[in-house]
Design a protein around this motif. Sequence first.
Motif, PDB file in Angstrom:
ATOM      1  N   SER A 260       0.846  -1.190   0.000  1.00 22.97           N
ATOM      2  CA  SER A 260       0.000   0.000   0.000  1.00 22.97           C
ATOM      3  C   SER A 260       0.881   1.239   0.000  1.00 22.97           C
ATOM      4  O   SER A 260       1.987   1.223   0.548  1.00 22.97           O
ATOM      5  N   VAL A 261       0.396   2.320  -0.602  1.00 17.49           N
ATOM      6  CA  VAL A 261       1.166   3.564  -0.657  1.00 17.49           C
ATOM      7  C   VAL A 261       0.344   4.686  -0.020  1.00 17.49           C
ATOM      8  O   VAL A 261      -0.873   4.742  -0.161  1.00 17.49           O
ATOM      9  N   GLU A 262       1.026   5.524   0.706  1.00 16.74           N
ATOM     10  CA  GLU A 262       0.401   6.686   1.342  1.00 16.74           C
ATOM     11  C   GLU A 262       1.161   7.941   0.915  1.00 16.74           C
ATOM     12  O   GLU A 262       2.400   7.956   0.910  1.00 16.74           O
TER      13      GLU A 262
ATOM     14  N   ALA B 146       0.973   3.854  12.709  1.00 13.13           N
ATOM     15  CA  ALA B 146      -0.437   3.529  12.492  1.00 13.13           C
ATOM     16  C   ALA B 146      -0.650   2.941  11.101  1.00 13.13           C
ATOM     17  O   ALA B 146      -1.415   1.984  10.920  1.00 13.13           O
ATOM     18  N   TRP B 147       0.023   3.499  10.078  1.00 16.10           N
ATOM     19  CA  TRP B 147      -0.077   2.944   8.730  1.00 16.10           C
ATOM     20  C   TRP B 147       0.490   1.526   8.673  1.00 16.10           C
ATOM     21  O   TRP B 147      -0.040   0.655   7.981  1.00 16.10           O
TER      22      TRP B 147
ATOM     23  N   GLY C 274       5.188  15.303   1.320  1.00 11.39           N
ATOM     24  CA  GLY C 274       5.448  15.101  -0.099  1.00 11.39           C
ATOM     25  C   GLY C 274       6.009  13.731  -0.409  1.00 11.39           C
ATOM     26  O   GLY C 274       6.011  13.308  -1.570  1.00 11.39           O
ATOM     27  N   ASP C 275       6.493  13.018   0.614  1.00 14.13           N
ATOM     28  CA  ASP C 275       6.996  11.667   0.400  1.00 14.13           C
ATOM     29  C   ASP C 275       5.858  10.720   0.035  1.00 14.13           C
ATOM     30  O   ASP C 275       4.710  10.883   0.473  1.00 14.13           O
ATOM     31  N   ARG C 276       6.185   9.715  -0.765  1.00 14.57           N
ATOM     32  CA  ARG C 276       5.296   8.576  -0.962  1.00 14.57           C
ATOM     33  C   ARG C 276       5.796   7.481  -0.042  1.00 14.57           C
ATOM     34  O   ARG C 276       6.940   7.042  -0.143  1.00 14.57           O
ATOM     35  N   LEU C 277       4.944   7.053   0.862  1.00 18.76           N
ATOM     36  CA  LEU C 277       5.347   6.024   1.823  1.00 18.76           C
ATOM     37  C   LEU C 277       4.830   4.680   1.334  1.00 18.76           C
ATOM     38  O   LEU C 277       3.618   4.458   1.256  1.00 18.76           O
TER      39      LEU C 277
END
Length: 589
Positions: A208-210, A230-231, A265-268
């Motif tokens: 998954s990406v946040e 939490a993610w 701005g990061d994609r996690l």
Amino acid sequence: MSSRLSGEPEKDEEEDEEEEEEEEESVNPTEVKMSQIVMPCHSNHRQELSVGELLKWMDCSACLSAERHAGCPCVTASIDDIHFEHTISVGQVVNIKAKVNRAFNTSMEVGIEVSCEDLFSDRHWRICHAYATFVTQRTNTGKKVILKPIVPHTEKEQVEYSVAAERRRVRMVHDDIIKDLLSHGSNLRYCREFVDNAVAAEKTKVESVELVLPPHANHQVNTFGGQIMAWMVNVATISASRLCQAHPTLRTIDMFTFRGPSQVGDRLLLRAIVNNAFKNSIEVGVRAEAHQEEGPNRHINSAFMIFEVLDDHRKPCMLPRIRPEPLVSQKYIISRKQGEVPLSVPWNPRNQVYLSYNNVSALKMLAARNNWRLSSEKDKVRLYTLEQKSMLSIRVESEVDVPAHRAFCLLAEMSNRPSWDTHYQKCELIHQVDEDDFLYRVVTPSVHRGRVGSPTSGHQGEGILQDFILLACKRKPCGSGDPYVIALRSVSLPTHPPTEGYNRGEVLCAGFTILETKNNMSLVMLLISYYNQASPEVLPYISTDIAGLSSSFYHIFCSCSQYLTRNRLQSNSTVNDTAKYNHMTALRH
């Protein structure tokens, strides 16, 4: 969280609360308290507080405590293992208390206590206890911020301050131990029957990406550590659900370690997979990486999480088997409750740091209990007892006029103990792990008529010797008011299995604390205390002393005092040369 329904606290929790109330008069200046009422927006499908939401609150409270002490911005470096003992329902109140246990150079350990309160019944119970490490951010000129030391004010704070050094040892080698476990696990093979009947771990993979937005940032414009955790819990829960096809409950989280910062701005990128499934629990591995629109992925965090599935009666369900990826699942040595730690845990170099931590911290926690009862006293040698549920512990203490460091060196040399302790017939060094940790085999005389203790029990034939495989850990004081510690506990070694002619005994927790004190005449004296949690194999040696029918511990402590006094200024080689003489002196008592 744990399978136990949120309800009445157990007896040991009530005892802990009583001890805390006695020390509440002294308030730690770094202490931060937070109270949150659980709303439906904070809950999961069972109307229970989401673990991810709780982690956010815990991280926030700990950060505020760290910054109160540092006087500058701080960031989360790691959070140690967390075991959730109860669930929290909508409408109940979460109370969080965080305070700095110890400050090192540029990092500090923050203790976090979480409890739950039912507003309608006025009941309180413990949820979890965690330890977080925070580091200070550099100044605008790039200089490091050096932290001022913490000064413990209560006995409990002194223990936490002291044990913090042991926990730091664990953190420093944690990553290497996990890598070693994984590398050894790659050689595992599974039987054909197991593989055929198992679910492929591949089916439990989650990715998954946040996108990190401003609401996800902390007051320093970095991604909030609690939000990242939490993610991670979210994807781990999905992974566990794909195996069990039900809604799992999170019970334990392994150490979170933040390896680098993340910004708005990061994609996690979050990945999770079930590592292994046991009878009633599932282990999920989860990893978080960050990247910008262009550029490589940056490893942010990794953790192991343990889930279970509860039935309608809140009991753990049987789980389907899984065919793991070619990696070994993590093995836990440190337990949240000492009673859950098995006796004689197998020792090997990979779990040494965990066993050492458990050994030293267990002794320090036992020594810090404040409900010891004086059982007997003879010529200033005092025998105390402590009853905890079905466990009986003893403490024998006396004062001697010997330099503290010298007494520490003498008592830490376990091979000389048979020269003054009649309970030790033989003590041989098996392996020196490092400068502070050693493995010994100890042989003790049988307990029978005419010797120390009570008559031999039925399963112990008269004349059968007992032996123990002990891990001995010696630690110097961490600061003013902290004692020298020599901690002992049983371990098992494949090279030293139980042998015919010996009854293999177990030692739960034992050892010495050595502390400089002042007597009534303001003279500096040395208080030596010996502790032992009485396992079935140890109890016969002390039962008659506790009942007042004999005074063997008094004679042994006198012999110990004479041993220390004789050798207070001698070198270790001289001590070894005089061991036979001291042994004969001890036997005459």
